[in-house]
Design a protein around this motif. Sequence first.
Motif, PDB file in Angstrom:
ATOM      1  N   GLY A 183      23.974   1.106   2.162  1.00 32.37           N
ATOM      2  CA  GLY A 183      24.176   2.014   1.019  1.00 32.37           C
ATOM      3  C   GLY A 183      22.989   2.013   0.077  1.00 32.37           C
ATOM      4  N   HIS A 184      22.501   0.835  -0.284  1.00 35.40           N
ATOM      5  CA  HIS A 184      21.347   0.737  -1.183  1.00 35.40           C
ATOM      6  C   HIS A 184      20.100   1.341  -0.532  1.00 35.40           C
ATOM      7  CE1 HIS A 184      22.545  -1.465  -4.813  1.00 35.40           C
ATOM      8  NE2 HIS A 184      23.477  -2.032  -4.050  1.00 35.40           N
ATOM      9  N   ALA A 185      19.908   1.066   0.766  1.00 36.88           N
ATOM     10  CA  ALA A 185      18.725   1.606   1.461  1.00 36.88           C
ATOM     11  C   ALA A 185      18.759   3.119   1.503  1.00 36.88           C
ATOM     12  CB  ALA A 185      18.646   1.030   2.875  1.00 36.88           C
ATOM     13  N   GLN A 186      19.935   3.688   1.843  1.00 36.96           N
ATOM     14  CA  GLN A 186      20.047   5.147   1.963  1.00 36.96           C
ATOM     15  C   GLN A 186      19.981   5.851   0.619  1.00 36.96           C
ATOM     16  OE1 GLN A 186      23.658   5.674   4.249  1.00 36.96           O
ATOM     17  NE2 GLN A 186      22.590   5.476   6.199  1.00 36.96           N
ATOM     18  N   SER A 187      20.341   5.145  -0.453  1.00 33.43           N
ATOM     19  CA  SER A 187      20.272   5.749  -1.784  1.00 33.43           C
ATOM     20  C   SER A 187      18.868   5.670  -2.380  1.00 33.43           C
ATOM     21  CB  SER A 187      21.269   5.072  -2.730  1.00 33.43           C
ATOM     22  OG  SER A 187      20.855   3.746  -3.021  1.00 33.43           O
ATOM     23  N   GLY A 188      17.947   5.073  -1.637  1.00 32.32           N
ATOM     24  CA  GLY A 188      16.561   4.970  -2.111  1.00 32.32           C
ATOM     25  C   GLY A 188      16.281   3.697  -2.884  1.00 32.32           C
ATOM     26  N   ASP A 189      17.309   2.837  -3.045  1.00 35.49           N
ATOM     27  CA  ASP A 189      17.115   1.575  -3.765  1.00 35.49           C
ATOM     28  C   ASP A 189      16.722   0.493  -2.762  1.00 35.49           C
ATOM     29  OD1 ASP A 189      17.081  -0.497  -5.555  1.00 35.49           O
ATOM     30  OD2 ASP A 189      19.255  -0.656  -5.745  1.00 35.49           O
ATOM     31  N   GLY A 190      15.504   0.591  -2.261  1.00 31.94           N
ATOM     32  CA  GLY A 190      15.037  -0.372  -1.268  1.00 31.94           C
ATOM     33  C   GLY A 190      14.971  -1.785  -1.805  1.00 31.94           C
ATOM     34  N   LYS A 191      14.574  -1.936  -3.068  1.00 29.94           N
ATOM     35  CA  LYS A 191      14.488  -3.273  -3.664  1.00 29.94           C
ATOM     36  C   LYS A 191      15.868  -3.914  -3.744  1.00 29.94           C
ATOM     37  CE  LYS A 191      10.266  -2.494  -6.324  1.00 29.94           C
ATOM     38  NZ  LYS A 191       9.652  -2.409  -7.672  1.00 29.94           N
ATOM     39  N   ILE A 222      10.598   2.081   0.259  1.00 34.57           N
ATOM     40  CA  ILE A 222       9.828   1.723  -0.947  1.00 34.57           C
ATOM     41  C   ILE A 222       8.372   1.431  -0.602  1.00 34.57           C
ATOM     42  CG2 ILE A 222      11.811   0.863  -2.230  1.00 34.57           C
ATOM     43  CD1 ILE A 222      10.968  -1.983  -1.470  1.00 34.57           C
ATOM     44  N   THR A 223       8.000   1.762   0.639  1.00 35.24           N
ATOM     45  CA  THR A 223       6.623   1.547   1.151  1.00 35.24           C
ATOM     46  C   THR A 223       6.143   0.123   0.900  1.00 35.24           C
ATOM     47  OG1 THR A 223       5.553   2.383  -0.862  1.00 35.24           O
ATOM     48  CG2 THR A 223       6.024   3.997   0.874  1.00 35.24           C
ATOM     49  N   ASP A 224       7.087  -0.843   1.016  1.00 30.42           N
ATOM     50  CA  ASP A 224       6.706  -2.258   0.895  1.00 30.42           C
ATOM     51  C   ASP A 224       6.447  -2.777   2.306  1.00 30.42           C
ATOM     52  OD1 ASP A 224       6.294  -4.867   0.291  1.00 30.42           O
ATOM     53  OD2 ASP A 224       8.069  -5.110  -0.961  1.00 30.42           O
ATOM     54  N   PHE A 225       5.301  -2.366   2.848  1.00 33.92           N
ATOM     55  CA  PHE A 225       5.026  -2.682   4.246  1.00 33.92           C
ATOM     56  C   PHE A 225       4.664  -4.151   4.449  1.00 33.92           C
ATOM     57  CE2 PHE A 225       3.858   1.901   3.809  1.00 33.92           C
ATOM     58  CZ  PHE A 225       5.015   2.373   4.417  1.00 33.92           C
ATOM     59  N   GLN A 226       4.163  -4.808   3.395  1.00 31.81           N
ATOM     60  CA  GLN A 226       3.879  -6.230   3.498  1.00 31.81           C
ATOM     61  C   GLN A 226       5.174  -7.012   3.710  1.00 31.81           C
ATOM     62  OE1 GLN A 226       0.896  -7.608   3.801  1.00 31.81           O
ATOM     63  NE2 GLN A 226       1.966  -9.549   4.161  1.00 31.81           N
ATOM     64  N   GLU A 227       6.211  -6.638   2.952  1.00 37.07           N
ATOM     65  CA  GLU A 227       7.526  -7.262   3.126  1.00 37.07           C
ATOM     66  C   GLU A 227       8.076  -6.961   4.518  1.00 37.07           C
ATOM     67  OE1 GLU A 227      10.423  -9.745   2.053  1.00 37.07           O
ATOM     68  OE2 GLU A 227       8.953  -9.107   0.543  1.00 37.07           O
ATOM     69  N   GLY A 228       7.829  -5.745   4.982  1.00 36.32           N
ATOM     70  CA  GLY A 228       8.264  -5.360   6.325  1.00 36.32           C
ATOM     71  C   GLY A 228       7.623  -6.210   7.403  1.00 36.32           C
ATOM     72  N   ARG A 229       6.346  -6.533   7.234  1.00 39.90           N
ATOM     73  CA  ARG A 229       5.650  -7.385   8.210  1.00 39.90           C
ATOM     74  C   ARG A 229       6.209  -8.811   8.191  1.00 39.90           C
ATOM     75  NH1 ARG A 229       1.311  -3.912   6.534  1.00 39.90           N
ATOM     76  NH2 ARG A 229       0.373  -2.878   8.341  1.00 39.90           N
ATOM     77  N   VAL A 230       6.554  -9.297   6.988  1.00 40.79           N
ATOM     78  CA  VAL A 230       7.169 -10.625   6.878  1.00 40.79           C
ATOM     79  C   VAL A 230       8.508 -10.635   7.610  1.00 40.79           C
ATOM     80  CG1 VAL A 230       8.185 -12.287   5.270  1.00 40.79           C
ATOM     81  CG2 VAL A 230       6.004 -11.187   4.704  1.00 40.79           C
ATOM     82  N   LEU A 231       9.289  -9.578   7.402  1.00 45.74           N
ATOM     83  CA  LEU A 231      10.582  -9.465   8.082  1.00 45.74           C
ATOM     84  C   LEU A 231      10.408  -9.395   9.603  1.00 45.74           C
ATOM     85  CD1 LEU A 231      12.469  -6.998   5.730  1.00 45.74           C
ATOM     86  CD2 LEU A 231      13.229  -9.286   6.360  1.00 45.74           C
ATOM     87  N   HIS A 232       9.351  -8.728  10.036  1.00 48.65           N
ATOM     88  CA  HIS A 232       9.081  -8.641  11.480  1.00 48.65           C
ATOM     89  C   HIS A 232       8.886 -10.049  12.060  1.00 48.65           C
ATOM     90  CE1 HIS A 232       6.552  -6.710  14.943  1.00 48.65           C
ATOM     91  NE2 HIS A 232       7.658  -7.291  15.364  1.00 48.65           N
ATOM     92  N   SER A 233       8.142 -10.885  11.356  1.00 49.27           N
ATOM     93  CA  SER A 233       7.926 -12.263  11.815  1.00 49.27           C
ATOM     94  C   SER A 233       9.254 -13.014  11.881  1.00 49.27           C
ATOM     95  CB  SER A 233       6.968 -12.994  10.868  1.00 49.27           C
ATOM     96  OG  SER A 233       5.729 -12.329  10.828  1.00 49.27           O
ATOM     97  N   ALA A 271       4.953   3.201  11.695  1.00 55.79           N
ATOM     98  CA  ALA A 271       4.445   4.585  11.710  1.00 55.79           C
ATOM     99  C   ALA A 271       4.274   5.109  10.295  1.00 55.79           C
ATOM    100  CB  ALA A 271       5.406   5.485  12.488  1.00 55.79           C
ATOM    101  N   LYS A 272       5.267   4.799   9.425  1.00 56.87           N
ATOM    102  CA  LYS A 272       5.192   5.298   8.046  1.00 56.87           C
ATOM    103  C   LYS A 272       4.031   4.672   7.266  1.00 56.87           C
ATOM    104  CE  LYS A 272       9.042   7.901   7.893  1.00 56.87           C
ATOM    105  NZ  LYS A 272      10.366   7.315   7.841  1.00 56.87           N
ATOM    106  N   CYS A 273       3.613   3.450   7.659  1.00 56.56           N
ATOM    107  CA  CYS A 273       2.478   2.850   6.969  1.00 56.56           C
ATOM    108  C   CYS A 273       1.171   3.161   7.698  1.00 56.56           C
ATOM    109  CB  CYS A 273       2.654   1.341   6.778  1.00 56.56           C
ATOM    110  SG  CYS A 273       2.520   0.349   8.263  1.00 56.56           S
ATOM    111  N   GLY A 274       1.256   4.016   8.732  1.00 56.92           N
ATOM    112  CA  GLY A 274       0.056   4.505   9.409  1.00 56.92           C
ATOM    113  C   GLY A 274      -0.515   3.566  10.454  1.00 56.92           C
ATOM    114  N   ASP A 275       0.206   2.469  10.760  1.00 57.92           N
ATOM    115  CA  ASP A 275      -0.291   1.502  11.750  1.00 57.92           C
ATOM    116  C   ASP A 275       0.292   1.855  13.116  1.00 57.92           C
ATOM    117  OD1 ASP A 275      -1.182  -0.650  13.185  1.00 57.92           O
ATOM    118  OD2 ASP A 275      -0.546  -2.167  11.736  1.00 57.92           O
TER     119      ASP A 275
END
Length: 893
Positions: free
Chosen positions: A294-302, A333-344, A366-370
């Motif tokens: 719900g928070h993710a879909q409402s745009g509240d990524g944080k 929220i274009t927090d791609f650094q956090e996304g990379r941490v989550l990937h690990s 893809a959204k961060c262009g990598d």
Amino acid sequence: MKGKRDDTHAIQTRIEFDIFVGNNLLSMYAKCEHIEDARRVFDEMPQRDVVSWNAMIAGYAKHGSMNAARKLFDEMPERDTLSWNTLIAGYAQSGDGEKALEVFCHMGETDINVGRDRATFASILKVCTSLEALEQGMQIHNAIVKLGFDYDFFIGSSLVDMYGKCAKVRDARQVFDKMPERNVVVWNAMIAGYVQNYCWQEAYSVLVEMLRKGLMFSQSTFASILKACASDAALEKGMQVHVHVIKTGFALDVIVGTAVVDMYAKCGRIENASKMFTMIPDHNSFSWNAIIVGHAQSGDGKGALKLFYKMLCAGFNLDQVTLSSVLNACTCITDFQEGRVLHSFIIKIGHEFNTCVGNALVDMYAKCGDMAKAHRVFDKMVAKDAVSWNAIIAAYGNNGYDEETLLVFHQMLGAGMELDEFTFGSVLKSCASLEMLDQGIQIHNYVIKCGLVSNVFVGSALLDMYCKCGKTKDAQRLFNRLPEQNIVSWNAMIVGYAKKDGEEALKLFFHMLQLSMKPDEFTFATVLDICATLAAVGFGKQIHNHIIKAELNVDIYVASALVDMYAKCGNMANALEVFENMPEKDAVLWNAMISGYAQHGNAKEALNIFEKMQHVDIQPNQATFVGVLSACSHSGLVDDGYIYFNSMTEVYELLPTQEHYACMIDLVGRAGFLDKAIQIIETMPFEADVVIWRTLLAVCRLHCNVDLGKHAARMLIDLEPDDAAAYVLLSNIYATAGQWDDVANVRKAMKQKGVKKDPGCSWIEIKNKVHTFVARDKSHPDIEEIYVKLEELTKQMKDAGYRPDTTVVLHDVDEELKEQYLWYHSEKLAIAFGLLRTPPGTPIQIFKNLRVCADCHTAMKLISKIVRREIVVRDGSRFHHFKGGICSCGNYW
């Protein structure tokens, strides 16, 4: 425990088994899944009846040993209905529905005295439901009717469930209506059938019927109807259901509570969802997932990330829904650094190869262009579904890798994956971008084979592809054949026509309005952009009125288009009014105002807007500085231009692009510092493109620098051999310098290479009709009257001291003929017509596709003073406001 069981069995074996005792023991062991003990009892029984055999088969079925169950079934000396039912149910429970159907079909063939009962039909209908085997289910339904079974709770609920899950809700409702009695299970099955088939209103109506009959709602009832409210975004109905949830004491039930959370979240009430989430006493993974999604879909990524870490600390298991949702939150929220941490972290817990999680990772990278990382994730996925392929195809397409998009599409075909509307939407978009008509036609054939030619989404993508490939007639034919023309398909046609014929695009828009098709924000922004390009301020105002009449909440996207339209049509007062009336402004809207003032040569206001933008904490972007530097260029603010240019990297950490360097070259070049222009080109961090060389060539034309102009033209032609501007500007430089032989050579080269220059033209809009003129025009129906007016004006100008500037005539002819050429320039014809057809004292506004010449500029200053009118001219580079013999550009353009 096992020792005790062995002792009990030992005692039992010391006495002779009778059938009653043996069957009881057998049944007890079978139900407890002590299959070895059950088999020992079965083997030691001196006598067995059909009950014994059935109990042993049931034990094997419950234990999941279906091969042993079938072997025993085949060895039975005598079978009854329960024997067959037990084997059918065993196969069904083990997930082998096909074998269950096979057994059902043979029932009665071997044992002719054995008949099918209600339990048989209820069980096999559940198999048909799980297999979505509608045809077999309908045959079984016919058999039920022939045998005269009425629709009791077991058969009726099974039929309703089967038809609902096989997308035959009308048949489900017919069975439902024929049932003499219905329990809550049947009502729930009917509601679930409607919900699964997106029949939200029908689901609500069944719920209302339940209320009228005073039936008690169950957990399943609430879960289904809340899902309907969530999917339909029916907040009011969902809130009413929530009231019943509270009244009936289900508010603290984790399943119902989770459904309430999901409903509020999907209806855009994340605050209510959060409040409900905190009220659930015992959370499970589903409730955590509901609130995170719900928070993710409402745009509240944080907020989604915060909840995810709380869930993690609480020790809950993380599934694919949790992980894919939190990755989507990072993307939003274009927090791609956090996304990379989550990937690990995902790799550590062994979920990297999960299809759903992998799809979310592909989307995030893809959204961060990598794209390299996105494709590595895609390659590592063990099981790729159609969503996975669509994700990587869309990723390449959205990042501008159109050729790679088509390559992956062909790999998807080779993998035998099912193509859907999302696949075709992405690949057709890439075909449109590359203008690859042949490839687009091939994909159109695939669309036909997949039966998606009538899909509105795919149809719109096909329209866009044909339009962008220059095949508007093919697009029109396809558009006419669409079974449903929605706003997306109309938008595709309008955009397609706009690229070739803006007037036709506007006609299509107004035709759309006549058919009562409601435009959306994209439609309005598109047609306003067309009006800006055509400088059709009359149509632009009409469209603005439609927006107001439709009571459309003007979003920033449309507001920016309105500001741009009014600015490009010469009406900065209206542009400012739209800008100031917007309660919220983003960088795009601020940029539109800055660029508008820059085009009008009003550097003071442009820079003032830029300063205000920073005071309200709107971060300038690269487009902002294009407007700022253009404003400096049009007003000769060289020092200010350097300050703003340097601030891009030093203050705002923005890397200048080719466009910013072109602005700087234009700025110093117009001011006469051609050496600085060369210095800028030599110190750029990349090779100069066509825009850079074209800009330098234009300032060489302005200052008649032949040598540098030849160099710029040569570099431009090397990069773009068919660029008419290179030849025309070089020819003009030679003509101004009186080098007529060189002029002839340039024109000869153009002819040999088939390069054609755009003819100069001017136009004026009067009463929503556009009148276009070219130099020495004879085609306008009122041309004789126009020429008379022009001769009258020329005499008045000469009396006021006007002397024709024949240096701007780029033809090797005598002075008298040069003067005649000057008298009939297209902008002078347009002004004469405007004076004839507009009320005295009203402003006149004309538009020209090329830069206004020096002689016309002088003439317009004098005309504005003679006729006491403001004359506004938009040429190929900027606006000129002539009033009382003075131009707003201060003769610097």
